[in-house]
Write an enzyme that holds these catalytic residues in place. Structure first.
Site, PDB file in Angstrom:
ATOM      1  N   CYS A 148       0.816  -1.221   0.000  1.00 19.08           N
ATOM      2  CA  CYS A 148       0.000   0.000   0.000  1.00 19.08           C
ATOM      3  C   CYS A 148       0.850   1.273   0.000  1.00 19.08           C
ATOM      4  O   CYS A 148       0.322   2.365  -0.173  1.00 19.08           O
ATOM      5  CB  CYS A 148      -0.947  -0.001   1.187  1.00 19.08           C
ATOM      6  SG  CYS A 148      -2.133  -1.347   1.084  1.00 19.08           S
ATOM      7  N   HIS A 187      -3.156   7.011   3.196  1.00 12.63           N
ATOM      8  CA  HIS A 187      -3.609   5.767   2.580  1.00 12.63           C
ATOM      9  C   HIS A 187      -4.958   5.394   3.182  1.00 12.63           C
ATOM     10  O   HIS A 187      -5.185   5.574   4.375  1.00 12.63           O
ATOM     11  CB  HIS A 187      -2.567   4.677   2.848  1.00 12.63           C
ATOM     12  CG  HIS A 187      -3.050   3.316   2.470  1.00 12.63           C
ATOM     13  ND1 HIS A 187      -3.536   3.028   1.211  1.00 12.63           N
ATOM     14  CD2 HIS A 187      -3.128   2.156   3.189  1.00 12.63           C
ATOM     15  CE1 HIS A 187      -3.885   1.754   1.169  1.00 12.63           C
ATOM     16  NE2 HIS A 187      -3.652   1.206   2.352  1.00 12.63           N
ATOM     17  N   ASN A 199     -10.053   0.043   0.114  1.00 10.57           N
ATOM     18  CA  ASN A 199      -8.592   0.068   0.036  1.00 10.57           C
ATOM     19  C   ASN A 199      -8.161  -0.423  -1.354  1.00 10.57           C
ATOM     20  O   ASN A 199      -8.262  -1.614  -1.648  1.00 10.57           O
ATOM     21  CB  ASN A 199      -8.021  -0.832   1.141  1.00 10.57           C
ATOM     22  CG  ASN A 199      -6.501  -0.831   1.177  1.00 10.57           C
ATOM     23  OD1 ASN A 199      -5.841  -0.309   0.278  1.00 10.57           O
ATOM     24  ND2 ASN A 199      -5.940  -1.432   2.204  1.00 10.57           N
TER      25      ASN A 199
END
Ligand code: UT7
Length: 321
Positions: free
Chosen positions: A105, A246, A276
């Site tokens: 990520c 994030h 996500n």
């Protein structure tokens, strides 16, 4: 900037019919309401090319002018060639070279700072940085612990030299800690455990995550670097116009903003709509803030921070030009 969002929506209500979960659990524990899913048979490059093309069109730059392409992803079309090669071909970026960058990520943040240093070296004028992931292809839709969390998308930015002093990408702090490997990984399909009938039957080609453990590391890691990047540059939370974290969990985002001394109205959040999307979360947020809301003016400070598999984490400070 450019982005690509698949048309198909997978809502919490849809997931209620697939696994033992509820819209209420997903919303209160993560902040997610729905996510996008790419049509089967279309790989990462499909989304990356479209995001990159929009980016070039907006910048008024021809693909033939691009010097390099960096694709942050953990879901490349295939192990090799890299997705960057497929993007180069798809765009017709005839003089560009490039590579994929694997940092979970943190893929976009690591790619952005890598691209920025290539520009700073003076060797390159136009570097395309893309964050793209087709998480739906590595998610076990029978596992409620993970299937509610992820979505598919791509975002792209074009980096160019900044002519004015003290603008653009000013600083970054980045870290990796491989002791995080047991808590977030894909068990098979790599060289340690190649794909076999057994690995497929054991469902080992999907994301494995110990959510609670990752949560704790993510809160601490992301908040630490976000606070440190401000201190290091003589700034405080009040100096930051926008913080783009994030998008893994709304509770992680809120904890991080609190440690930075930031009100939530200066934090970009879109996890409710896209979940996500791994390397794509930050460029998607950036696109919304800049292209759709015109929320950054010249001189504004922007902080972008991420945490992901590895563990990997980092924070980048930008002064908007
Ligand atoms: O982006 C890469 C980095 N990843 C992250 O940053 C993710 C970090 N982790 C998280 O965001 C959170 O840990 C999760 C959202 C994954 C889970 O939230 P949590 O508050 O840590 O829940 P938990 O894992 O402790 O699970 C609590 C309960 C468990 O039941 P028991 O054992 O208490 O009976 C789970 O089985 O919730 C259960 N559960 C669910 N229930 C309904 C887990 N997933 C679900 C679900 N629906 N989808």
């Amino acid at each position: 900037m450019g982005r690509f969002l698949p048309e198909r929506r997978l809502t919490n209500e849809d997931l209620e019919k697939m696994v033992d979960t509820t819209d209420e659990w997903i919303r209160t524990r993560t902040g997610i309401r729905e996510r996008r899913v790419l049509e089967p048979g279309r790989g990462c490059s499909y989304m990356a090319i479209r995001a990159a093309q929009e980016c070039l069109d907006r910048a008024g730059v021809a693909a033939s002018e691009v010097d390099a392409i960096i694709v942050g992803t953990v879901t490349p079309d295939m192990f090799f060639p890299s997705t960057a090669c497929l993007v180069q071909q798809g765009l017709g970026a005839e003089k560009a070279w490039g590579f994929d960058l694997s940092a979970g990520c943190s893929g976009f943040v690591f790619s952005l700072t890598t691209g920025a240093q290539m520009i700073e070296s003076g060797r390159y004028d136009k570097v395309l940085v893309i964050g793209a992931d087709v998480m739906s292809t590595i998610i076990d839709y029978t596992d409620r612990n993970t299937c509610v969390l992820f979505g598919d998308a791509a975002g792209a930015v074009l980096l160019e030299p900044c002519q004015e002093e003290d603008y653009g990408v000013l600083d970054f702090i980045q870290r990796v800690d491989g002791s995080g490997e047991p808590y977030l990984h894909m068990k098979a399909g790599g060289s340690r455990k190649p794909a076999s009938l057994e690995t497929v039957e054991a469902r080992e080609h999907y994301v494995y995550q110990e959510g609670k453990r990752v949560f704790k590391f993510a809160v601490t890691g992301m908040a630490d670097v976000s606070v440190r990047i401000l201190e290091k540059n003589g700034l405080e939370g009040k100096d930051v116009t926008l913080f783009i974290p994030h998008q893994a969990n709304l509770r992680i985002i809120e904890a991080c903003a609190q440690r930075m001394g930031l009100a939530m109205d200066r934090v970009v959040v879109n996890i409710d709509r896209y979940a996500n999307t791994t390397a794509a979360t930050i460029p998607l947020c950036l696109y919304e803030a800049v292209v759709e809301k015109d929320a950054l003016k010249k001189g504004d400070y922007l902080v972008m921070s991420a945490f992901g598999a590895g563990f990997t984490w980092g924070s980048v400070l930008v002064r908007w030009i």
